[in-house]
Write a protein that holds these residues in place. Structure first.
Motif, PDB file in Angstrom:
ATOM      1  N   VAL A 153       0.821  -1.198   0.000  1.00 17.78           N
ATOM      2  CA  VAL A 153       0.000   0.000   0.000  1.00 17.78           C
ATOM      3  C   VAL A 153       0.858   1.253   0.000  1.00 17.78           C
ATOM      4  N   GLY A 154       0.261   2.332  -0.584  1.00 18.49           N
ATOM      5  CA  GLY A 154       1.070   3.444  -1.032  1.00 18.49           C
ATOM      6  C   GLY A 154       1.791   4.247   0.008  1.00 18.49           C
ATOM      7  N   LEU A 155       2.587   3.732   0.819  1.00 17.17           N
ATOM      8  CA  LEU A 155       3.219   4.549   1.843  1.00 17.17           C
ATOM      9  C   LEU A 155       4.320   5.433   1.251  1.00 17.17           C
ATOM     10  N   ALA A 156       4.128   5.887   0.036  1.00 12.44           N
ATOM     11  CA  ALA A 156       5.189   6.650  -0.624  1.00 12.44           C
ATOM     12  C   ALA A 156       5.630   7.848   0.206  1.00 12.44           C
ATOM     13  N   ILE A 157       4.653   8.463   0.824  1.00 15.01           N
ATOM     14  CA  ILE A 157       5.004   9.688   1.545  1.00 15.01           C
ATOM     15  C   ILE A 157       5.815   9.414   2.780  1.00 15.01           C
ATOM     16  N   LEU A 158       5.806   8.143   3.248  1.00 17.98           N
ATOM     17  CA  LEU A 158       6.538   7.828   4.466  1.00 17.98           C
ATOM     18  C   LEU A 158       8.032   8.070   4.309  1.00 17.98           C
ATOM     19  N   SER A 159       8.523   7.928   3.078  1.00 13.23           N
ATOM     20  CA  SER A 159       9.967   8.103   2.873  1.00 13.23           C
ATOM     21  C   SER A 159      10.412   9.543   3.075  1.00 13.23           C
ATOM     22  N   SER A 183       9.273  10.160  20.031  1.00 12.51           N
ATOM     23  CA  SER A 183      10.471  10.180  20.870  1.00 12.51           C
ATOM     24  C   SER A 183      11.549   9.221  20.371  1.00 12.51           C
ATOM     25  N   SER A 184      11.218   8.377  19.366  1.00  9.46           N
ATOM     26  CA  SER A 184      12.178   7.371  18.901  1.00  9.46           C
ATOM     27  C   SER A 184      12.659   7.702  17.494  1.00  9.46           C
ATOM     28  N   SER A 185      13.962   7.625  17.324  1.00 11.26           N
ATOM     29  CA  SER A 185      14.508   7.844  15.989  1.00 11.26           C
ATOM     30  C   SER A 185      14.182   6.703  15.045  1.00 11.26           C
ATOM     31  N   GLU A 186      13.785   5.508  15.560  1.00 11.34           N
ATOM     32  CA  GLU A 186      13.504   4.327  14.732  1.00 11.34           C
ATOM     33  C   GLU A 186      12.127   4.356  14.090  1.00 11.34           C
ATOM     34  N   THR A 187      11.273   5.256  14.491  1.00 15.22           N
ATOM     35  CA  THR A 187       9.898   5.248  13.976  1.00 15.22           C
ATOM     36  C   THR A 187       9.517   6.560  13.318  1.00 15.22           C
ATOM     37  N   SER A 188      10.503   7.341  12.919  1.00 16.58           N
ATOM     38  CA  SER A 188      10.197   8.640  12.320  1.00 16.58           C
ATOM     39  C   SER A 188       9.456   8.506  10.995  1.00 16.58           C
ATOM     40  N   THR A 189       9.821   7.500  10.194  1.00 16.10           N
ATOM     41  CA  THR A 189       9.127   7.309   8.903  1.00 16.10           C
ATOM     42  C   THR A 189       7.662   6.963   9.136  1.00 16.10           C
ATOM     43  N   ALA A 247      13.934   0.930   8.868  1.00 15.37           N
ATOM     44  CA  ALA A 247      14.538  -0.010   7.934  1.00 15.37           C
ATOM     45  C   ALA A 247      13.496  -0.894   7.252  1.00 15.37           C
ATOM     46  N   ALA A 248      12.317  -1.028   7.846  1.00 16.44           N
ATOM     47  CA  ALA A 248      11.274  -1.862   7.267  1.00 16.44           C
ATOM     48  C   ALA A 248      10.761  -1.316   5.937  1.00 16.44           C
ATOM     49  N   PHE A 249      10.979  -0.012   5.726  1.00 10.19           N
ATOM     50  CA  PHE A 249      10.478   0.611   4.504  1.00 10.19           C
ATOM     51  C   PHE A 249      11.485   0.557   3.368  1.00 10.19           C
ATOM     52  N   SER A 250      12.665   0.028   3.638  1.00  8.84           N
ATOM     53  CA  SER A 250      13.720  -0.003   2.628  1.00  8.84           C
ATOM     54  C   SER A 250      13.326  -0.887   1.457  1.00  8.84           C
ATOM     55  N   GLY A 251      13.505  -0.355   0.249  1.00  6.31           N
ATOM     56  CA  GLY A 251      13.263  -1.123  -0.957  1.00  6.31           C
ATOM     57  C   GLY A 251      11.815  -1.286  -1.332  1.00  6.31           C
ATOM     58  N   VAL A 252      10.910  -0.651  -0.640  1.00  9.18           N
ATOM     59  CA  VAL A 252       9.480  -0.769  -0.961  1.00  9.18           C
ATOM     60  C   VAL A 252       9.082   0.391  -1.863  1.00  9.18           C
ATOM     61  N   ASP A 253       8.471   0.051  -3.039  1.00 11.05           N
ATOM     62  CA  ASP A 253       8.026   1.083  -3.972  1.00 11.05           C
ATOM     63  C   ASP A 253       6.647   1.562  -3.553  1.00 11.05           C
ATOM     64  N   LEU A 254       6.600   2.778  -3.046  1.00 12.03           N
ATOM     65  CA  LEU A 254       5.337   3.318  -2.521  1.00 12.03           C
ATOM     66  C   LEU A 254       4.777   4.422  -3.405  1.00 12.03           C
ATOM     67  N   VAL A 257       3.115  -0.110  22.317  1.00  7.53           N
ATOM     68  CA  VAL A 257       3.785  -0.126  21.026  1.00  7.53           C
ATOM     69  C   VAL A 257       4.786  -1.272  21.013  1.00  7.53           C
ATOM     70  N   HIS A 258       4.729  -2.103  19.917  1.00  7.24           N
ATOM     71  CA  HIS A 258       5.718  -3.138  19.669  1.00  7.24           C
ATOM     72  C   HIS A 258       6.399  -2.787  18.356  1.00  7.24           C
ATOM     73  N   MET A 259       7.683  -2.499  18.395  1.00  4.39           N
ATOM     74  CA  MET A 259       8.382  -2.217  17.149  1.00  4.39           C
ATOM     75  C   MET A 259       8.677  -3.524  16.432  1.00  4.39           C
ATOM     76  N   VAL A 260       8.440  -3.547  15.084  1.00  6.89           N
ATOM     77  CA  VAL A 260       8.621  -4.741  14.271  1.00  6.89           C
ATOM     78  C   VAL A 260       9.543  -4.430  13.108  1.00  6.89           C
ATOM     79  N   ASP A 261      10.131  -5.487  12.534  1.00  5.12           N
ATOM     80  CA  ASP A 261      11.186  -5.314  11.539  1.00  5.12           C
ATOM     81  C   ASP A 261      10.699  -5.349  10.099  1.00  5.12           C
ATOM     82  N   ASN A 262       9.396  -5.409   9.880  1.00  2.00           N
ATOM     83  CA  ASN A 262       8.902  -5.458   8.510  1.00  2.00           C
ATOM     84  C   ASN A 262       7.525  -4.818   8.433  1.00  2.00           C
ATOM     85  N   LEU A 263       7.193  -4.363   7.234  1.00  2.00           N
ATOM     86  CA  LEU A 263       5.856  -3.819   7.020  1.00  2.00           C
ATOM     87  C   LEU A 263       4.821  -4.941   7.060  1.00  2.00           C
TER      88      LEU A 263
END
Length: 829
Positions: A15-21, A48-54, A82-89, A166-172
């Motif tokens: 799904v189009g999360l293009a803007i997330l990048s 507050s977390s640098s890992e969830t800014s996207t 990192a979960a958003f890496s390589g995903v065409d949104l 909140v549970h942080m996960v490694d993939n979309l």
């Protein structure tokens, strides 16, 4: 075989999360630590977390940040940057972006901490078909996974918030398809492998919507055990893809998202082409073991999945499995041919059908019931109780066996099948495959189920017992007289029979081939090329003492005719027969007989036929005066003469043969269109002298039906005028229904519907369509009597019929042009 439109649904599901990048933070930003005393809401934790800014940027873009900051309780599975890496949104719509984000969110009453997570399904705030919330699968066996594609990030789990966790996960966690849900749950690993092997992944990721009944791993283990026993397929990889595809598509319906509340009582038309039905949670497939639904309502973006405990089997595959494991006897038992098997056992053919390679044309149980209602010598199988009668039964069954394998495609129009008995039957193919036995007057047997496989052959189910010509007397079958062949009225008037009526000369020789002979005695046979147009002598005498019957006939030309029986083994279409009667002192009379000149068609009798010539046409004033040559020659063409002739004679004109039967008891006639009461419908009373059967009125239909709907022919609903009903009552075995019919135009489509209605009980319908049985139009060629056993009409007691009784027509747009008379009950002969 089946077609699905694939529109890149996988791309839409990413799904189009293009803007997330557009939203990112430095990797060195501090990660928000776990807190025992939450003082931030979910959005504040993400901020507050640098890992969830996207993720946070996407939430803000979709206006979901406010939702996750309110006081409702949520469990959020937050994909790290990192979960958003390589995903065409880039192709995302706003709706798709929002739905993808919501697929990471549970709306809960309490925070779902990791200690409380269990293997199973929950629903997210994302929606799929019909607005239903998507299912979310958590697997806690070993390492925790979500939807089979994401795992918790170490140390970034159970982040307590004032409004949830909140549970942080490694993939979309993209909105899953039905294929994704199958792949996510290890209980369906075999199904996932099968879908991949059969190359159905792309198909089932299409738009759908699909309803998938998913067999679990144990179900596939059971299937493989069956397939190994039948075909030797030990592993899934051994199963041919065409069989696997048939099976898998039988689990899929296309075009509907059927939730569990709507499954009960539904018949599902599958993508494979066959159907199955559901009662409660039980699925009745084509096999003998039902399946149970043990998981419901796993919702995806393009359909819904329900789990089942057995691989569903379509009939096409199940029949192959049975055919690979059961011999002809066991297969017949499996198909329910109990009468056939009882006959096989009685005739001593069980071992042959167990071991020999045969094609069996197996009459079903109804076929045996029809047989015993039609023959005179036996009423049931048990009546075959002497060695001679059992031998008759064995021959009858051998007429249904072919040595070797004949599949349906080999039963071609015009072909012939030579049976184990040695006699053959012919095959005709139009709307159905019909088998025409050597007893030519029999209604052909129709193949109603073909290619039923067995380990040692093939079965074709037929709806009538095939009757060979040689068993007519043994079975007690009365053959209708051949109306084209007249019996000899007076043997004293026969003057050529090639037996004992005196010497002759010519090219016709005496012969007695049993396959040709008319009556077991000799006949005259011509079999030669004429070689030119000149006179060819056939048979002659010139001895007045052997002109039997001439003195009897004399000059009485009105009461006698000349007859002879002829069988054209080769059709004749040229030249002429010359018949001569010579009075040496008076008239030398010649008569030229060439029927092909009158009809324009070759003369082909199709067997023995009687030719009749009025004496007034022969030019002989007094046959008693003939004292020189009398006989027959041929001239006028160079042709092959190949025919048999017998019984050249004087005889009475005509021959009463066939036609309608006399009414045995007028008191049992309840429609005659004379004086048996009023009626209604489209049949009118008529009394055309050229049509009438007995000088009285008859019923006449003469109209175009105009469609396939019900057309009333003739009815009454007054039990006082149902003459004979009280006499017959429930005594169904001793009476039949009869009516006289004259089809002025042949009938070949639709059906007559006969109805007898007891308003307080049975409303019985009987459909009569003989053209369906024979494959030929019904053309009576004049009046004939139709007979139907009362046991077939579905009426337990005719004396109870107090509402409508009569006949209609339906099922085709045809011209109905027929006459009918004397609808009646009659005692069975």
């Amino acid at each position: 075989m089946r077609y699905f439109e694939h529109k890149g649904i996988k791309g839409l599901l990413l799904v189009g999360l293009a803007i997330l990048s557009l939203y990112s933070c430095d990797e060195d930003d501090e990660v928000f630590p776990q807190s025992d005393s939450p003082n931030q809401n979910i959005v504040e934790i993400l901020a507050s977390s640098s890992e969830t800014s996207t993720l946070l940027g996407a939430l803000e873009q979709s206006d979901l940040d406010a939702t996750l900051a309110n006081n409702t309780t949520f469990t959020v599975f937050a994909p790290v940057n990192a979960a958003f890496s390589g995903v065409d949104l880039s192709t995302m719509t706003e709706a798709q972006q929002r739905n993808t984000l919501l697929n990471h969110v549970w709306s809960t009453t309490t925070a779902d901490l990791s200690a409380n997570l269990q293997t199973g399904y929950r629903t997210t705030m994302a929606t799929g078909v019909d607005g239903l919330n998507l299912s979310f699968f958590t697997n806690t066996e070993g390492s925790i996974t979500f939807n089979g594609v994401a795992s918790p990030v170490q140390g970034q789990f159970d982040l307590g918030a004032t409004n949830g966790v909140v549970h942080m996960v490694d993939n979309l966690l993209l909105p899953p398809t039905v294929v994704d849900h199958v792949a996510a749950n290890p209980e369906y690993a075999s199904l996932a492998a099968a879908i991949t092997q059969a190359e159905l992944v792309e198909t089932l990721e299409g738009d759908g919507p699909f309803t998938l009944f998913a067999p679990n791993n144990a179900a596939f283990e059971m299937l493989l055990a069956q397939l190994e026993a039948a075909f030797g397929y030990a592993t899934l990889a051994d199963v041919p893809n065409d069989i696997l595809e048939e099976v898998l598509l039988y689990h899929v319906t296309v075009g509907s998202n059927v939730v569990s509340d709507d499954v009960d009582g539904t018949t599902f038309e599958t993508a494979q082409g066959e159907s199955f039905s559901v009662a409660g949670t039980t699925i009745d497939d084509a096999s003998y073991v039902d399946a149970e639904i043990n998981l419901t309502d796993v919702q995806s973006i393009n359909g819904i999945m329900h789990g089942v405990d057995k691989v569903l089997l379509p009939d096409a595959v199940f029949q192959q499995m049975l055919g690979a494991t059961l011999d002809l006897v066991a297969r017949s038992e499996d198909k329910g041919y109990t009468s056939f098997l009882a006959a096989v056992e009685l005739a001593g053919l069980t071992e042959s059908l167990t071991t020999d390679n045969l094609t069996v044309f197996a009459p079903n149980n109804d076929a045996f019931a029809v047989l015993f209602s039609a023959i005179d010598n036996f009423n049931a199988l048990e009546d075959f109780d002497t060695p001679e009668e059992i031998e008759t039964l064995k021959k009858l069954l051998e007429y249904h066996l072919y040595a070797g394998s004949l599949v349906e495609s080999q039963l071609t129009d015009g072909s012939s099948v030579t049976t184990v008995l040695g006699d053959s039957f012919d095959v005709s193919v139009s709307d159905a495959i019909r088998l025409r036995p050597s007893f030519s007057d029999a209604i052909p047997s129709q193949v109603v189920d073909a290619n039923i496989g067995a380990t040692n052959g093939i079965i074709h189910e037929v709806n009538r017992v095939l009757i060979p010509e040689e068993l007519l007397d043994a079975l007690g079958i009365e053959v209708a007289p051949n109306c084209d062949l007249h019996p000899v009225g007076d043997t004293n008037l026969v003057f050529f029979d090639w037996d004992a009526n005196g010497a002759w000369w010519g090219n016709v020789a005496a012969e007695n081939d049993p396959s040709v002979s008319l009556d077991g005695s000799s006949y005259g046979r011509a079999n030669f090329q004429t070689g030119g147009t000149s006179w060819q002598d056939l048979f002659w005498r010139n001895d007045a003492s052997t002109f039997h019957g001439a003195a009897t006939v004399g000059s009485n030309l009105d009461d006698y005719v000349l007859k002879f029986d002829i069988n054209t083994i080769e059709p004749i279409s040229d030249g002429m027969f010359r018949i001569r009667f010579n009075d040496a002192d008076g008239v030398d009379a010649f008569y030229d007989w060439a029927p092909w000149d009158d009809t324009g068609e070759p003369f082909d009798t199709g067997g023995w036929q009687t030719v009749e010539i009025p004496l007034s046409e022969l030019g002989v004033p007094d046959f008693s005066l003939v004292d020189s040559e009398f006989g027959m020659a041929f001239e006028g063409a160079d042709v092959l003469l190949n025919f048999a002739i017998d019984n050249v004679r004087f005889d009475a004109p005509g021959y009463e043969c066939g036609g309608p039967e006399e009414v045995a008891d007028p008191s049992l006639v309840f429609f005659d269109w004379d004086a048996n009461g009023p009626w209604w419908g489209n049949v009118a009373a008529e009394n055309d002298p050229s049509i009438t059967l007995d000088g009285s009125s008859y019923g006449r239909a003469n109209f175009q039906t105009g469609g396939a709907a019900w057309q009333d022919l003739f009815w009454r609903n007054d039990p006082m005028t149902f003459h004979g009903a009280a006499t017959v009552g429930s005594n169904l075995d001793d009476y039949v229904l009869k009516f006289d019919l004259n089809t002025i135009e042949p009938l070949s489509a639709g059906m007559f519907r006969i109805r007898f209605n007891d308003a307080d009980g049975v409303d019985a319908f009987y459909d009569w369509a003989p053209w369906t049985d024979t494959g030929e139009p019904l053309d009576t060629g004049g009046w004939t009597t139709i007979e139907i056993p009362l046991t077939e009409l579905g009426v337990p007691d005719f004396s109870l019929v107090d509402s409508e009784f009569g006949m209609a027509f339906e099922g085709a747009d045809v011209l109905l042009n027929f006459a009918i008379d004397n609808v009646r009950f009659e005692e069975k002969q």
